[in-house]
Design an enzyme around this catalytic site. Structure first.
Site, mmCIF file in Angstrom:
data_model
loop_
_atom_site.group_PDB
_atom_site.id
_atom_site.type_symbol
_atom_site.label_atom_id
_atom_site.label_comp_id
_atom_site.label_asym_id
_atom_site.label_seq_id
_atom_site.Cartn_x
_atom_site.Cartn_y
_atom_site.Cartn_z
ATOM 1 N N GLY A 125 -22.570 4.202 -3.750
ATOM 2 C CA GLY A 125 -22.703 2.592 -3.813
ATOM 3 C C GLY A 125 -22.981 2.257 -2.102
ATOM 4 O O GLY A 125 -22.995 0.914 -1.916
ATOM 5 N N GLU A 142 -11.209 10.956 3.992
ATOM 6 C CA GLU A 142 -11.296 9.966 5.022
ATOM 7 C C GLU A 142 -11.836 10.907 6.268
ATOM 8 O O GLU A 142 -11.787 12.178 6.473
ATOM 9 C CB GLU A 142 -9.969 9.239 5.551
ATOM 10 C CG GLU A 142 -9.844 7.868 4.863
ATOM 11 C CD GLU A 142 -10.898 7.172 5.510
ATOM 12 O OE1 GLU A 142 -11.604 7.189 6.555
ATOM 13 O OE2 GLU A 142 -10.889 5.927 4.790
ATOM 14 N N LYS A 182 -19.064 -6.809 6.819
ATOM 15 C CA LYS A 182 -20.319 -6.143 6.463
ATOM 16 C C LYS A 182 -21.479 -5.931 7.499
ATOM 17 O O LYS A 182 -21.661 -6.938 8.256
ATOM 18 C CB LYS A 182 -20.699 -6.748 5.320
ATOM 19 C CG LYS A 182 -21.991 -5.988 4.652
ATOM 20 C CD LYS A 182 -22.593 -6.704 3.247
ATOM 21 C CE LYS A 182 -23.674 -6.206 2.547
ATOM 22 N NZ LYS A 182 -23.191 -4.630 2.096
ATOM 23 N N PHE A 233 -22.759 -2.146 -8.457
ATOM 24 C CA PHE A 233 -22.116 -1.532 -9.635
ATOM 25 C C PHE A 233 -21.785 -2.537 -10.580
ATOM 26 O O PHE A 233 -20.852 -2.130 -11.443
ATOM 27 C CB PHE A 233 -21.310 -0.327 -9.260
ATOM 28 C CG PHE A 233 -22.019 1.083 -8.872
ATOM 29 C CD1 PHE A 233 -22.280 1.922 -9.751
ATOM 30 C CD2 PHE A 233 -22.363 1.238 -7.703
ATOM 31 C CE1 PHE A 233 -22.769 3.272 -9.390
ATOM 32 C CE2 PHE A 233 -22.993 2.280 -7.202
ATOM 33 C CZ PHE A 233 -23.272 3.065 -8.074
ATOM 34 N N GLY A 241 -13.989 7.760 1.745
ATOM 35 C CA GLY A 241 -13.725 6.543 2.525
ATOM 36 C C GLY A 241 -12.420 5.953 1.716
ATOM 37 O O GLY A 241 -12.429 4.636 1.716
ATOM 38 N N ALA A 242 -11.431 6.740 1.436
ATOM 39 C CA ALA A 242 -10.430 6.140 0.482
ATOM 40 C C ALA A 242 -9.497 5.265 1.028
ATOM 41 O O ALA A 242 -8.830 4.548 0.271
ATOM 42 C CB ALA A 242 -9.715 7.522 0.108
ATOM 43 N N ASN A 243 -9.410 5.150 2.378
ATOM 44 C CA ASN A 243 -8.682 4.160 3.074
ATOM 45 C C ASN A 243 -9.496 2.955 3.189
ATOM 46 O O ASN A 243 -8.671 1.856 4.063
ATOM 47 C CB ASN A 243 -7.846 4.818 4.102
ATOM 48 C CG ASN A 243 -6.678 3.804 4.613
ATOM 49 O OD1 ASN A 243 -5.945 3.486 3.982
ATOM 50 N ND2 ASN A 243 -6.568 3.653 5.829
ATOM 51 N N HIS A 249 -21.605 -12.441 2.513
ATOM 52 C CA HIS A 249 -20.474 -11.501 2.447
ATOM 53 C C HIS A 249 -19.553 -11.634 3.589
ATOM 54 O O HIS A 249 -19.759 -12.540 4.405
ATOM 55 C CB HIS A 249 -21.325 -10.147 2.491
ATOM 56 C CG HIS A 249 -21.856 -9.616 1.173
ATOM 57 N ND1 HIS A 249 -23.159 -9.843 0.994
ATOM 58 C CD2 HIS A 249 -21.413 -8.765 0.362
ATOM 59 C CE1 HIS A 249 -23.414 -9.191 -0.236
ATOM 60 N NE2 HIS A 249 -22.422 -8.642 -0.568
#
Length: 269
Positions: free
Chosen positions: A99, A36, A160, A126, A10-12, A156
């Protein structure tokens, strides 16, 4: 020291971008891959484009190729893709930091089973501060064990998708465990209409979703004449990302299921 090779799932995404930055900031880690979903507009872009970094790592949807050149995967996505990545990590003997929140019992069981073959750090949060808060809550609940009403309030950002948050639920689990209760039996999620008097054995949850709140959590212990409130507020996702990278370095070379309490030395093993 050879840098630890870390890939980001989910880097983007909002969290993924910060994780890329956190890996870049750590002196003992290097970004080895960025994942992704197929069809993402970010595929082919440099993993650091959104945070002003040139990493030399292109965002990809090829899980096998990314894991083949990585020591550990950090995954803060959603339950379904995380479980798919988990199985790939087991196959490739790659450790995984999870996470992601919102797993059902079957998902949690799959994580426990996978931990027999690879190293996993699975935590609701974390942040070092939040995990210290969990530790404090255990003590507080044991002392304030009679005559106190317990409520957990969390807030949040509007994006979310799960409620209550994994952190709020973990706070409830810690408190219930300290009191010898089963959270599944004593939790009350929201109240509406004529609810009658409060059952003193319950632990209540209230949820706020608004704006860009990164993460606010309060455990309230209230009795006649006094209230004790234990609150943690996160101002930046970097606190979670830095903790996840710390966990990735810590779990290197280990097999088994751990949480952030283990990473910080707060559990007695």
């Amino acid at each position: 020291m050879i840098p630890l090779k870390i890939a980001i799932a989910g880097a983007n995404g909002r969290m993924g971008r910060v994780l890329v930055e956190a890996v870049n900031n750590h002196p003992d880690t290097v970004l080895s891959g960025a994942l992704e979903h197929s069809g993402s507009e970010a595929l082919g872009l440099d993993a650091g484009y959104a945070v002003g970094l040139k990493t030399g790592i292109a965002i990809s949807d090829d899980v096998d190729a990314v894991l083949a050149q990585s020591d550990v995967l950090i995954d803060f996505t959603r339950p379904e893709p995380t479980l798919k990545h988990l199985q790939k990590c087991v196959e490739k003997q790659v450790n995984i930091i999870i996470g992601t929140t919102g797993f059902d019992d079957a998902g949690k069981a799959a994580i426990r089973a996978a931990a027999e073959k690879t190293g996993i750090v699975f935590a609701a949060n974390f942040s070092v501060g939040v995990n210290l808060t969990f530790h404090i809550l255990d003590t507080v609940a044991r002392v304030l064990n009679e005559g106190y009403d317990i409520e957990i309030i969390e807030g949040h950002h509007r994006h979310k998708v799960d409620a209550p948050s994994g952190t709020a639920l973990r706070m409830g689990e810690v408190i219930a465990g300290a009191l010898g209760r089963d959270l599944k039996q004593c939790a009350v999620y929201g109240r509406e209409g004529h609810t009658g008097p409060r059952d003193p054995s319950t632990i209540g949850f209230a949820t706020v979703r608004a704006g860009d709140i990164v993460g606010d959590h309060t455990a309230l212990f209230a009795t006649d004449g006094e209230r004790v409130e234990i609150t943690h507020k996160a101002g930046s996702r970097m606190t979670f990302a830095a903790g996840a990278v710390r966990a990735a370095v810590w779990v290197n070379g280990k097999t088994g299921l751990y949480d952030m309490q283990d990473v910080l030395g707060l559990n007695n093993r």
